[in-house]
Design an enzyme around this catalytic site. Sequence first.
Site, PDB file in Angstrom:
ATOM      1  N   ASN A 183       1.355  -4.621 -13.810  1.00 54.67           N
ATOM      2  CA  ASN A 183       3.141  -4.772 -12.604  1.00 54.67           C
ATOM      3  C   ASN A 183       2.711  -5.995 -11.365  1.00 54.67           C
ATOM      4  OD1 ASN A 183       5.025  -2.694 -13.354  1.00 54.67           O
ATOM      5  ND2 ASN A 183       4.356  -1.428 -12.500  1.00 54.67           N
ATOM      6  N   ARG A 235     -18.283   8.715   0.409  1.00 56.13           N
ATOM      7  CA  ARG A 235     -19.314   7.954  -0.225  1.00 56.13           C
ATOM      8  C   ARG A 235     -20.514   8.089   0.454  1.00 56.13           C
ATOM      9  NH1 ARG A 235     -16.150   2.703  -1.931  1.00 56.13           N
ATOM     10  NH2 ARG A 235     -14.956   3.524  -0.022  1.00 56.13           N
ATOM     11  N   ASP A 259       0.781  -1.224  -0.083  1.00 53.86           N
ATOM     12  CA  ASP A 259       0.246   0.112   0.080  1.00 53.86           C
ATOM     13  C   ASP A 259       0.226   1.112   0.029  1.00 53.86           C
ATOM     14  OD1 ASP A 259      -1.816   1.815   0.937  1.00 53.86           O
ATOM     15  OD2 ASP A 259      -3.559   0.179   1.765  1.00 53.86           O
ATOM     16  N   TYR A 300     -11.369   6.732 -13.027  1.00 52.30           N
ATOM     17  CA  TYR A 300     -11.822   5.869 -12.509  1.00 52.30           C
ATOM     18  C   TYR A 300     -12.165   4.456 -13.198  1.00 52.30           C
ATOM     19  CZ  TYR A 300     -13.051   2.923  -8.647  1.00 52.30           C
ATOM     20  OH  TYR A 300     -13.433   1.354  -7.676  1.00 52.30           O
TER      21      TYR A 300
END
Length: 326
Positions: A105, A192, A37, A151
């Site tokens: 990747n 959201r 991350d 996105y």
Amino acid sequence: MARAPDAVTIVTGGAGFLGSHLCTRLVAEGARVIAIDNLSTGNRANVAHLAATGRFSLIEHDIIMPIEISERVDAIYNLACPASPPKYQIDPVHTFRTSIDGAQNMLELAKRKSARILQASTSEVYGDPEMSPQPETYCGAVNTYGPRACYDEGKRGAETLFYEYAKAYGLETRIARIFNTYGPRMDAQDGRVVSNFVVQALAGEDITVYGTGRQTRSFCYVDDLIDGLIRLMNSDDGIGGPVNLGNPREFTVLELAEMVLDKTGSPSRLRFLDALQDDPKQRRPDITLAHTLLGWQPTVSLHDGLDRMIAHFAQAPQQPCAAALS
């Protein structure tokens, strides 16, 4: 194999909302988990409880750059990418590259390790759908040239990469099209609709509704979604195409707001704002494929899931919300 209890599993985006829940579940089932991350939207605190298990490690790395893992890898869950419009629109070029360069990747790593790999795709690949519910065969009504395209189109491109790698190299791939998911560990500033409504109600702020509020969403509790991801990863060979994972029960945004207000006892009032560009008018998954192939369907109702989420957010320090998108 991915289904072995001692499997070495990589979870990209492992310190994020979904990723941290997935890491927790995999570790509990005996897996050795490596989370990757860049912490742009993830948080070390989300996985801090896993450090003492001895079966978890976190690598801070951005998957738009290649990475080499020295040990054996059995499975890769590619969850890395901001999923909230306010977050992914901060740096849309990077968002797009995370989906495309990052996917490639991870596919290359899976190829080197002979590992099975799952792509966390999204219901956003259907755009603003012209049919409901949306089956996996629906190609969508999409916009390649707008604020959400970095996105949406990034995820569509990642699906194409998974298709081509499976075809060209015989890679074992899985694609989960994830519909709206909610639960503990969502960022209060995620932007959201569920997290925003809960945070606003607990703070006594106006509940911000964009457009009429008659647009619909289908809300899946995080535990159900994680169960679906694991079932899909561990499924028999031959499931190479996308599989919808979400709750097919449909609610309007207004129904959600009223439910949150009722459960919190908040004095908040509804405040209507202009509709947002490319915000879908309806969103409901057809989960026939997931039910047939995986034996999966959600078990947590929105009523029960909201109770759990409200309890979590009531204990956490609250911050102002981002623009509520879904």
